[in-house]
Design a protein around this motif. Structure first.
Motif, mmCIF file in Angstrom:
data_model
loop_
_atom_site.group_PDB
_atom_site.id
_atom_site.type_symbol
_atom_site.label_atom_id
_atom_site.label_comp_id
_atom_site.label_asym_id
_atom_site.label_seq_id
_atom_site.Cartn_x
_atom_site.Cartn_y
_atom_site.Cartn_z
ATOM 1 N N MET A 1 0.845 -1.191 0.000
ATOM 2 C CA MET A 1 0.000 0.000 0.000
ATOM 3 C C MET A 1 0.884 1.246 0.000
ATOM 4 S SD MET A 1 -2.873 1.217 2.795
ATOM 5 C CE MET A 1 -4.048 -0.057 2.411
ATOM 6 N N ARG A 2 0.650 2.124 -0.938
ATOM 7 C CA ARG A 2 1.424 3.364 -1.024
ATOM 8 C C ARG A 2 0.483 4.543 -0.815
ATOM 9 N NH1 ARG A 2 5.878 4.844 -5.562
ATOM 10 N NH2 ARG A 2 7.174 3.722 -4.103
ATOM 11 N N ILE A 3 0.832 5.382 0.132
ATOM 12 C CA ILE A 3 -0.066 6.473 0.513
ATOM 13 C C ILE A 3 0.766 7.690 0.923
ATOM 14 C CG2 ILE A 3 -0.243 5.709 2.926
ATOM 15 C CD1 ILE A 3 -3.270 6.380 2.744
ATOM 16 N N VAL A 4 0.251 8.877 0.649
ATOM 17 C CA VAL A 4 0.965 10.109 1.002
ATOM 18 C C VAL A 4 0.546 10.571 2.392
ATOM 19 C CG1 VAL A 4 1.255 12.571 0.436
ATOM 20 C CG2 VAL A 4 1.238 10.869 -1.391
ATOM 21 N N PHE A 5 1.526 10.936 3.201
ATOM 22 C CA PHE A 5 1.285 11.653 4.452
ATOM 23 C C PHE A 5 1.592 13.111 4.142
ATOM 24 C CE2 PHE A 5 2.852 12.186 9.149
ATOM 25 C CZ PHE A 5 1.764 13.001 9.408
ATOM 26 N N ALA A 6 0.570 13.951 4.154
ATOM 27 C CA ALA A 6 0.706 15.340 3.685
ATOM 28 C C ALA A 6 1.461 16.208 4.678
ATOM 29 C CB ALA A 6 -0.667 15.932 3.390
ATOM 30 N N THR A 7 2.774 16.005 4.728
ATOM 31 C CA THR A 7 3.628 16.819 5.592
ATOM 32 C C THR A 7 5.032 16.895 5.008
ATOM 33 O OG1 THR A 7 4.422 17.143 7.864
ATOM 34 C CG2 THR A 7 4.368 14.880 7.055
ATOM 35 N N HIS A 8 5.716 17.983 5.365
ATOM 36 C CA HIS A 8 7.145 18.120 5.074
ATOM 37 C C HIS A 8 7.961 17.869 6.347
ATOM 38 C CE1 HIS A 8 6.895 19.692 0.992
ATOM 39 N NE2 HIS A 8 5.972 20.545 1.376
ATOM 40 N N ASN A 9 7.258 17.695 7.472
ATOM 41 C CA ASN A 9 7.905 17.640 8.781
ATOM 42 C C ASN A 9 8.532 16.252 9.021
ATOM 43 O OD1 ASN A 9 8.429 17.399 11.574
ATOM 44 N ND2 ASN A 9 6.879 18.938 12.056
ATOM 45 N N PRO A 10 9.880 16.170 9.015
ATOM 46 C CA PRO A 10 10.529 14.874 9.207
ATOM 47 C C PRO A 10 10.240 14.255 10.572
ATOM 48 C CG PRO A 10 12.154 16.647 9.273
ATOM 49 C CD PRO A 10 10.858 17.267 8.867
ATOM 50 N N ASN A 11 9.987 15.093 11.594
ATOM 51 C CA ASN A 11 9.663 14.580 12.927
ATOM 52 C C ASN A 11 8.327 13.839 12.929
ATOM 53 O OD1 ASN A 11 11.922 15.687 14.513
ATOM 54 N ND2 ASN A 11 11.060 17.650 13.913
ATOM 55 N N LYS A 12 7.359 14.388 12.203
ATOM 56 C CA LYS A 12 6.053 13.723 12.108
ATOM 57 C C LYS A 12 6.186 12.395 11.356
ATOM 58 C CE LYS A 12 2.766 17.600 12.197
ATOM 59 N NZ LYS A 12 1.644 18.216 11.447
ATOM 60 N N ILE A 13 6.936 12.415 10.255
ATOM 61 C CA ILE A 13 7.149 11.189 9.470
ATOM 62 C C ILE A 13 7.777 10.113 10.358
ATOM 63 C CG2 ILE A 13 8.471 10.168 7.561
ATOM 64 C CD1 ILE A 13 6.433 11.853 6.302
ATOM 65 N N LYS A 14 8.777 10.521 11.136
ATOM 66 C CA LYS A 14 9.496 9.582 12.018
ATOM 67 C C LYS A 14 8.541 8.958 13.035
ATOM 68 C CE LYS A 14 13.369 9.755 15.256
ATOM 69 N NZ LYS A 14 14.305 10.679 15.908
ATOM 70 N N GLU A 15 7.696 9.786 13.639
ATOM 71 C CA GLU A 15 6.725 9.281 14.615
ATOM 72 C C GLU A 15 5.788 8.254 13.979
ATOM 73 O OE1 GLU A 15 4.399 12.108 16.787
ATOM 74 O OE2 GLU A 15 6.111 12.918 17.862
ATOM 75 N N VAL A 16 5.275 8.592 12.790
ATOM 76 C CA VAL A 16 4.295 7.736 12.127
ATOM 77 C C VAL A 16 4.924 6.428 11.649
ATOM 78 C CG1 VAL A 16 2.844 7.573 10.061
ATOM 79 C CG2 VAL A 16 2.711 9.594 11.512
ATOM 80 N N LEU A 17 6.157 6.483 11.140
ATOM 81 C CA LEU A 17 6.839 5.282 10.658
ATOM 82 C C LEU A 17 7.043 4.262 11.774
ATOM 83 C CD1 LEU A 17 9.485 6.695 8.150
ATOM 84 C CD2 LEU A 17 7.470 5.316 7.609
ATOM 85 N N HIS A 18 7.163 4.738 13.019
ATOM 86 C CA HIS A 18 7.323 3.857 14.178
ATOM 87 C C HIS A 18 6.078 3.016 14.428
ATOM 88 C CE1 HIS A 18 11.027 4.404 16.641
ATOM 89 N NE2 HIS A 18 11.188 5.418 15.818
ATOM 90 N N ILE A 19 4.935 3.484 13.948
ATOM 91 C CA ILE A 19 3.657 2.837 14.258
ATOM 92 C C ILE A 19 3.105 2.041 13.074
ATOM 93 C CG2 ILE A 19 1.268 3.259 15.012
ATOM 94 C CD1 ILE A 19 2.347 5.898 16.269
ATOM 95 N N LEU A 20 3.315 2.557 11.860
ATOM 96 C CA LEU A 20 2.718 1.917 10.683
ATOM 97 C C LEU A 20 3.351 0.567 10.380
ATOM 98 C CD1 LEU A 20 2.376 4.882 8.159
ATOM 99 C CD2 LEU A 20 0.526 3.654 9.263
ATOM 100 N N PRO A 21 2.546 -0.406 9.906
ATOM 101 C CA PRO A 21 3.118 -1.687 9.472
ATOM 102 C C PRO A 21 4.020 -1.474 8.259
ATOM 103 C CG PRO A 21 0.695 -1.750 9.505
ATOM 104 C CD PRO A 21 1.093 -0.356 9.774
ATOM 105 N N LYS A 22 4.955 -2.394 8.089
ATOM 106 C CA LYS A 22 5.976 -2.240 7.036
ATOM 107 C C LYS A 22 5.388 -2.266 5.619
ATOM 108 C CE LYS A 22 9.635 -1.996 9.698
ATOM 109 N NZ LYS A 22 9.020 -1.137 10.706
ATOM 110 N N HIS A 23 4.227 -2.927 5.438
ATOM 111 C CA HIS A 23 3.686 -3.025 4.079
ATOM 112 C C HIS A 23 3.031 -1.728 3.601
ATOM 113 C CE1 HIS A 23 -0.038 -3.859 6.335
ATOM 114 N NE2 HIS A 23 -0.663 -3.416 5.261
ATOM 115 N N ILE A 24 2.909 -0.739 4.515
ATOM 116 C CA ILE A 24 2.368 0.567 4.111
ATOM 117 C C ILE A 24 3.542 1.496 3.811
ATOM 118 C CG2 ILE A 24 0.969 2.545 4.793
ATOM 119 C CD1 ILE A 24 -0.655 0.672 6.577
ATOM 120 N N ASP A 25 3.657 1.880 2.555
ATOM 121 C CA ASP A 25 4.755 2.723 2.094
ATOM 122 C C ASP A 25 4.315 4.180 2.143
ATOM 123 O OD1 ASP A 25 7.109 3.559 0.977
ATOM 124 O OD2 ASP A 25 6.542 3.077 -1.083
#
Length: 196
Positions: free
Chosen positions: A1-25
């Motif tokens: 699954m490929r989906i956009v997280f509408a942010t430029h904030n690397p801190n937010k991306i980092k937080e979300v990547l910790h929670i999302l399953p690996k198959h969600i890109d």
């Protein structure tokens, strides 16, 4: 699954990547070449999150989720709320935002506050909202080097440390964004859609 997280904030991306399953890109706004500032003209967190997600879907054609987060301070009548990122001006300076908030709170005995995150998901023509909240209080001075935004002056209820002192794993477990993201993940697992 490929989906956009509408942010430029690397801190937010980092937080979300910790929670999302690996198959969600996850793709960021930078990844899809969206360099413009998406207007956040809504009067609520819900409206702003939807505006951002709709902008990406309309202009870039990707399924998208977007968040908007506010710090709601009881003694300030709910401020800064929807204006949290721009509280001290349009340039979104966290240190200036905290300085303004601390000065407004100087003589306030009631320090109670909460963070609220709303995530808007636009997927397969459907719109869903997921909300996360965490209660806490505003300290009199900054503590901690981690986190971002108002984290150094926000101490969650039942903890002795601020969000800027707690490990990311703990913040994600108890925090507003973590709660909203887990609801998003649960929904994505249920829908079991394959998104290209």
């Amino acid at each position: 699954m490929r989906i956009v997280f509408a942010t430029h904030n690397p801190n937010k991306i980092k937080e979300v990547l910790h929670i999302l399953p690996k198959h969600i890109d996850i793709l960021s706004l930078t990844d899809i070449g969206c360099t413009e500032e998406i207007p956040e003209t809504g009067q609520t967190l819900e409206e702003n999150a939807l505006l951002k997600a709709e902008y990406v879907v309309r202009n870039y054609g990707y399924p998208c989720f977007a968040d908007d987060t506010g710090l709601i301070v009881d003694a300030l009548g709910g401020a800064p709320g929807v204006y949290s990122a721009r509280y001290a001006g349009a340039n979104k300076n966290a240190d200036k935002n905290m300085a303004k908030l601390l000065s407004k709170m100087e003589k306030k005995p009631n320090r109670s506050a909460r963070f609220k995150t709303v995530i808007a998901l636009l997927l397969n023509g459907e719109q869903k909202l997921f909300t996360g909240k965490v209660e806490g209080e505003i300290l009199h001075e900054k503590k901690g080097e981690q986190g971002f935004g108002y984290d150094p002056i926000f101490k969650p209820t039942n903890f002795d440390q601020t969000f800027a002192e707690l490990p990311l794993s703990v913040k994600n477990k108890i925090g507003h964004r973590g709660k909203a993201v887990r609801k998003l993940v649960d929904y994505l697992k249920q829908t079991n859609n394959s998104v290209e």
